[in-house]
Each structure stands twice: as structure tokens, then as C-alpha cells.
Scaffold this motif. Structure first.
Motif, PDB file in Angstrom:
ATOM      1  N   PHE A  28       5.937 -18.081  40.068  1.00  0.00           N
ATOM      2  CA  PHE A  28       6.102 -16.664  39.758  1.00  0.00           C
ATOM      3  C   PHE A  28       5.293 -15.797  40.713  1.00  0.00           C
ATOM      4  N   SER A  29       5.993 -14.884  41.381  1.00  0.00           N
ATOM      5  CA  SER A  29       5.318 -13.854  42.148  1.00  0.00           C
ATOM      6  C   SER A  29       4.930 -12.737  41.180  1.00  0.00           C
ATOM      7  N   GLU A  30       4.169 -11.763  41.690  1.00  0.00           N
ATOM      8  CA  GLU A  30       3.760 -10.626  40.870  1.00  0.00           C
ATOM      9  C   GLU A  30       4.149  -9.328  41.568  1.00  0.00           C
ATOM     10  N   GLY A  31       4.456  -8.324  40.774  1.00  0.00           N
ATOM     11  CA  GLY A  31       4.993  -7.089  41.309  1.00  0.00           C
ATOM     12  C   GLY A  31       4.085  -6.368  42.284  1.00  0.00           C
ATOM     13  N   SER A  32       2.763  -6.545  42.144  1.00  0.00           N
ATOM     14  CA  SER A  32       1.822  -5.822  43.007  1.00  0.00           C
ATOM     15  C   SER A  32       1.395  -6.623  44.230  1.00  0.00           C
ATOM     16  N   ILE A  33       2.005  -7.799  44.444  1.00  0.00           N
ATOM     17  CA  ILE A  33       1.609  -8.689  45.539  1.00  0.00           C
ATOM     18  C   ILE A  33       2.839  -9.086  46.349  1.00  0.00           C
ATOM     19  N   SER A  34       2.691  -9.209  47.660  1.00  0.00           N
ATOM     20  CA  SER A  34       3.792  -9.672  48.497  1.00  0.00           C
ATOM     21  C   SER A  34       4.248 -11.058  48.024  1.00  0.00           C
ATOM     22  N   PRO A  35       5.560 -11.266  47.901  1.00  0.00           N
ATOM     23  CA  PRO A  35       6.070 -12.543  47.399  1.00  0.00           C
ATOM     24  C   PRO A  35       6.189 -13.636  48.467  1.00  0.00           C
ATOM     25  N   LYS A  36       5.854 -13.324  49.705  1.00  0.00           N
ATOM     26  CA  LYS A  36       6.147 -14.265  50.800  1.00  0.00           C
ATOM     27  C   LYS A  36       5.506 -15.637  50.600  1.00  0.00           C
ATOM     28  N   ALA A  37       4.209 -15.667  50.253  1.00  0.00           N
ATOM     29  CA  ALA A  37       3.529 -16.949  50.079  1.00  0.00           C
ATOM     30  C   ALA A  37       4.108 -17.715  48.897  1.00  0.00           C
ATOM     31  N   ALA A  38       4.410 -17.016  47.805  1.00  0.00           N
ATOM     32  CA  ALA A  38       5.003 -17.663  46.638  1.00  0.00           C
ATOM     33  C   ALA A  38       6.369 -18.247  46.984  1.00  0.00           C
ATOM     34  N   GLU A  39       7.153 -17.497  47.750  1.00  0.00           N
ATOM     35  CA  GLU A  39       8.477 -17.974  48.137  1.00  0.00           C
ATOM     36  C   GLU A  39       8.373 -19.199  49.039  1.00  0.00           C
ATOM     37  N   THR A  40       7.390 -19.199  49.935  1.00  0.00           N
ATOM     38  CA  THR A  40       7.192 -20.343  50.833  1.00  0.00           C
ATOM     39  C   THR A  40       6.802 -21.586  50.044  1.00  0.00           C
ATOM     40  N   ILE A  41       5.880 -21.443  49.126  1.00  0.00           N
ATOM     41  CA  ILE A  41       5.418 -22.583  48.332  1.00  0.00           C
ATOM     42  C   ILE A  41       6.541 -23.118  47.453  1.00  0.00           C
ATOM     43  N   ALA A  42       7.297 -22.221  46.822  1.00  0.00           N
ATOM     44  CA  ALA A  42       8.412 -22.659  45.982  1.00  0.00           C
ATOM     45  C   ALA A  42       9.442 -23.420  46.802  1.00  0.00           C
ATOM     46  N   SER A  43       9.705 -22.928  48.013  1.00  0.00           N
ATOM     47  CA  SER A  43      10.667 -23.587  48.890  1.00  0.00           C
ATOM     48  C   SER A  43      10.192 -24.983  49.279  1.00  0.00           C
ATOM     49  N   GLU A  44       8.917 -25.094  49.639  1.00  0.00           N
ATOM     50  CA  GLU A  44       8.370 -26.395  50.034  1.00  0.00           C
ATOM     51  C   GLU A  44       8.356 -27.377  48.867  1.00  0.00           C
ATOM     52  N   ALA A  45       8.127 -26.851  47.664  1.00  0.00           N
ATOM     53  CA  ALA A  45       8.068 -27.718  46.490  1.00  0.00           C
ATOM     54  C   ALA A  45       9.443 -27.995  45.898  1.00  0.00           C
ATOM     55  N   GLY A  46      10.447 -27.245  46.351  1.00  0.00           N
ATOM     56  CA  GLY A  46      11.801 -27.449  45.857  1.00  0.00           C
ATOM     57  C   GLY A  46      12.027 -26.909  44.454  1.00  0.00           C
ATOM     58  N   VAL A  47      11.373 -25.781  44.120  1.00  0.00           N
ATOM     59  CA  VAL A  47      11.535 -25.190  42.794  1.00  0.00           C
ATOM     60  C   VAL A  47      11.964 -23.736  42.920  1.00  0.00           C
ATOM     61  N   ALA A  48      12.312 -23.127  41.799  1.00  0.00           N
ATOM     62  CA  ALA A  48      12.744 -21.734  41.800  1.00  0.00           C
ATOM     63  C   ALA A  48      11.557 -20.811  42.030  1.00  0.00           C
ATOM     64  N   VAL A  49      11.845 -19.628  42.545  1.00  0.00           N
ATOM     65  CA  VAL A  49      10.811 -18.602  42.678  1.00  0.00           C
ATOM     66  C   VAL A  49      11.300 -17.341  41.977  1.00  0.00           C
ATOM     67  N   TYR A  50      10.419 -16.717  41.232  1.00  0.00           N
ATOM     68  CA  TYR A  50      10.730 -15.456  40.562  1.00  0.00           C
ATOM     69  C   TYR A  50      10.015 -14.344  41.323  1.00  0.00           C
ATOM     70  N   SER A  51      10.792 -13.473  41.953  1.00  0.00           N
ATOM     71  CA  SER A  51      10.213 -12.388  42.741  1.00  0.00           C
ATOM     72  C   SER A  51      11.118 -11.163  42.638  1.00  0.00           C
ATOM     73  N   GLY A  52      10.762 -10.103  43.356  1.00  0.00           N
ATOM     74  CA  GLY A  52      11.556  -8.884  43.274  1.00  0.00           C
ATOM     75  C   GLY A  52      11.539  -8.330  41.859  1.00  0.00           C
ATOM     76  N   GLU A  53      12.717  -8.014  41.314  1.00  0.00           N
ATOM     77  CA  GLU A  53      12.800  -7.498  39.948  1.00  0.00           C
ATOM     78  C   GLU A  53      12.378  -8.529  38.915  1.00  0.00           C
ATOM     79  N   ASP A  54      12.364  -9.787  39.304  1.00  0.00           N
ATOM     80  CA  ASP A  54      11.982 -10.867  38.391  1.00  0.00           C
ATOM     81  C   ASP A  54      10.529 -11.303  38.563  1.00  0.00           C
ATOM     82  N   ALA A  55       9.768 -10.562  39.342  1.00  0.00           N
ATOM     83  CA  ALA A  55       8.342 -10.856  39.463  1.00  0.00           C
ATOM     84  C   ALA A  55       7.641 -10.485  38.160  1.00  0.00           C
ATOM     85  N   LEU A  56       6.498 -11.115  37.911  1.00  0.00           N
ATOM     86  CA  LEU A  56       5.712 -10.788  36.732  1.00  0.00           C
ATOM     87  C   LEU A  56       4.913  -9.509  36.979  1.00  0.00           C
ATOM     88  N   TYR A  57       4.603  -8.817  35.898  1.00  0.00           N
ATOM     89  CA  TYR A  57       3.676  -7.689  35.962  1.00  0.00           C
ATOM     90  C   TYR A  57       2.292  -8.228  35.625  1.00  0.00           C
TER      91      TYR A  57
END
Length: 359
Positions: A288-317
Motif C-alpha cells: 500500500f502506498s500513501e496519498g502524501s508520499i510518492s508511490p514510485k518505491a512502493a510500485e517498484t517493490i510490489a513489482s519485484e515481489a510480484g504482488v499488487a500495489v495500491y496507489s493513486g486513488e487507491d492509496a491509503l490516507y
């Protein structure tokens, strides 16, 4: 289902923030720096620091006062630097409401620079803070969680300063647990009741109505999370902001992209590799990314781990609420949003919201 009732914990008195003045500054005519202001029925002026305490304060005062919020939607308190106009707002305020718990490390300087001499309200008063590793039980499951909780009070008390005034290193994200949010609201209401020009009866009535909603929210989260076996309640977030939520509902916090309370920190390559390894080993389904933080690192880690990433409108507050019109525009809405997405990542469809929470 009966609402959760956790064992009572010894509370730590939180020292009031220093309010020494160094002389008022002449700051009129400067830009507001994104501060938000509301009604001004009584002429009373209140400044609130973060989006969460701003929301709580508005719920309590209604039309009784003008509320100026220093931080805007999606803006983190960790690296905030108030503008000249915001210092002017503090200087003229009848009350200043802060999250406390060490979150706003810039407040003492802002208070001194502005010459503020009104009522300082610390929303964290009496709330015990978790330390860096108090929620770190990523390898635990089942009965071991109960053992963790059994000893938590003693460990937290030992970590704290004996006088109860040292919050260095404590996790300040107390609002993520609705029960602690209720305590914050009570603290704010108690402080506002002492502000000249505000009607204490109105504050009390608004507090009762709002805490009823927080109680309903807590029960709704508990009922839905309880559908998931404890061992499967796994969470990976952008930074270490959900400790109190994790503890309240018995989740296992596997790790965070940014291994810090401060969302301005950055993970090292080794820390990224370690988190990817933990995700694969534990069976985490999402990052899960968060609305106040850039999602890039979260997206990279999710991709490397082969799991879903929640970002953009689906980021956590996390550190901040969202803009008007988003799910996270209010504290209640932000919590509902977060829980729905976390449940979705576990394959659970949440139940209907209690009537008191439906818009």
C-alpha cells in the motif's frame, strides 16, 4: 458483535508544549500557504496544525469559531515549515490545537516566533506512545499475538521516560486507531471548553455526537477484520504510520517501504531487498502506498515481489487527509477508505456501514 475493549494501559502524562514568546512579528499581507479556514460565528479564532486535528476541531466547534488549518490535504507534518501568514494566524489565535506526540517538531519555534499567548491544546495528552519496534511481530501468528499483547504495557512503560515527558522516538501517528482518535477528540473538547467565547454546552453536544460515530467506526472495523484469520492479516505500507491501527485490530505488520516514522526518509537498496524477501516469504498480497508520499518505491517493490500495489486513488490516507470530494476528505471517510482497501487485498467484501456513518 460486542465492541472491542482492550485492557487498560497506564497512561503517560504528556507535557504541554513550550509557549514562550520572543516578540510578535508583523506578518500581515502574506500568502496563506494553503491554510484552510471555516465559519466565524462567535469571533473566536482557532488554529489547528494537521488535517486530522483540523477535522476533529471543526466537528467540535461547528459554527462557533473560525478554524484555520495549517497543513493542507495530502501535506505531511514531518517536514512542514509555516509561512509568515500562518505565523500571523497563530499569533492572533485564541487557541492552537496540535496533534502532539512529537509529530510537529516545528511547533515550539512557530509559537515562539509568532508570540502566541492563547490556549494550547495537545490532542495527544494521556496517550501512551509505541516505540520503533513495539508493533514489529511480522513472524508471529496465533497465540503469540496474545503473548505480545500481554507484555505490551510493561514494555511500553519501560521505553518511556519515567516522568512521562519524553516522546523522542515515539510513533506519533496515534489517530490511526479510532479509539485513540476518540481520546484525541476528548482532549480537544476539554481544551476548547476553556476558551473564552465558546459555548461549552455546544462543544459537549458535538463531542457526544462525533464520538458516537467513532465508536460505530471502531465496531465496524473490528467486525470486518475478525472475518480474516489472524495469521492472514498481513500489511505492508509506504511508511511506519499504521502502528496503532495494526495493534488495535491484531494485524501483522510485515514492513514498510520507508522504514521510519518520518515520510521524508528514503529506503536503502538493502532495505528494499529485505522487504521484497519478507513479502515473498510471508505471502503478502499487496503493498500500500500513501496519498502524501510518492508511490514510485512502493510500485517498484510490489513489482519485484510480484504482488499488487495500491496507489493513486487507491492509496491509503496516512499522514494526511485528502482533498474535498475524495474519500479521505474527513477522518471518518479516510478510515472507511483504508479499511475497505485493506479488506479487499485480503479477499473480503466489507459489510454495510452503520447507519450513523452513512452519508
Amino acid at each position: 458483535m460486542t465492541a472491542r475493549r482492550r485492557p487498560s494501559r497506564p497512561t503517560l502524562a504528556i507535557a504541554a508544549l513550550a509557549i514562550g514568546a520572543t516578540g510578535a512579528l508583523v506578518l500581515a499581507g502574506c500568502s496563506t500557504g494553503g491554510a484552510a479556514a471555516d465559519g466565524n460565528g462567535s469571533g473566536v479564532s482557532i488554529v489547528a496544525t494537521t488535517t486530522q486535528v483540523g477535522d476533529f476541531t471543526r466537528e467540535l466547534v461547528g459554527d462557533e469559531a473560525k478554524v484555520t488549518q495549517l497543513l493542507g490535504p495530502g501535506q505531511s507534518a514531518h517536514g512542514f515549515d509555516p509561512s509568515a501568514a500562518q505565523l500571523a494566524a497563530i499569533a492572533s489565535a485564541d487557541a492552537l490545537v496540535v496533534n502532539g506526540a512529537g509529530l510537529e517538531n516545528w511547533v515550539d519555534d512557530a509559537v515562539a516566533a509568532s508570540g502566541f499567548d492563547g490556549t494550547l491544546i495537545d490532542a495527544s495528552t494521556g496517550i501512551e506512545l509505541f516505540g520503533t519496534h513495539d508493533h514489529d511481530h511480522g513472524d508471529e501468528s496465533g497465540d503469540e499475538h496474545a503473548d505480545h499483547d500481554e507484555h505490551a504495557d510493561h514494555e511500553h512503560e519501560a521505553d518511556a521516560d519515567h516522568d512521562g515527558h519524553d516522546h523522542s522516538g515515539g510513533n506519533p501517528h496515534i489517530w490511526t486507531d479510532p479509539e485513540l482518535a476518540e481520546q484525541m477528540v476528548e482532549n480537544i473538547a476539554d481544551g476548547l471548553a476553556e476558551v473564552p467565547g465558546l459555548d461549552a454546552a455546544t462543544i459537549d453536544a458535538n463531542e457526544s455526537a462525533y464520538t458516537a460515530k467513532l465508536d460505530a467506526l471502531d465496531q465496524w472495523i473490528e467486525q470486518n477484520v475478525s472475518q480474516v484469520p489472524v495469521a492472514d492479516r498481513l500489511l505492508v505500507t509506504n511508511h511506519d504510520a499504521f502502528t496503532y491501527f495494526v495493534e488495535a485490530y491484531d494485524l501483522t505488520f510485515v514492513g514498510s517501504v520507508i522504514p521510519s516514522f518520518d515520510d521524508n526518509a528514503e529506503p536503502s537498496a538493502a532495505e528494499i531487498d529485505e522487504l521484497v524477501k519478507k513479502i515473498r516469504e510471508t505471502g503478502v498480497k499487496a503493498v500500500f502506498s500513501e496519498g502524501s508520499i510518492s508511490p514510485k518505491a512502493a510500485e517498484t517493490i510490489a513489482s519485484e515481489a510480484g504482488v499488487a500495489v495500491y496507489s493513486g486513488e487507491d492509496a491509503l490516507y496516512g499522514d494526511a487527509l485528502g482533498a474535498e470530494g475524495t474519500d479521505g476528505a474527513t477522518y471518518l471517510g479516510s478510515q472507511e477508505h483504508n479499511v475497505r482497501l485493506i479488506l479487499e487485498s485480503w479477499g473480503v467484501v466489507p459489510s454495510e456501514l452503520p447507519a450513523v456513518l452513512q452519508k
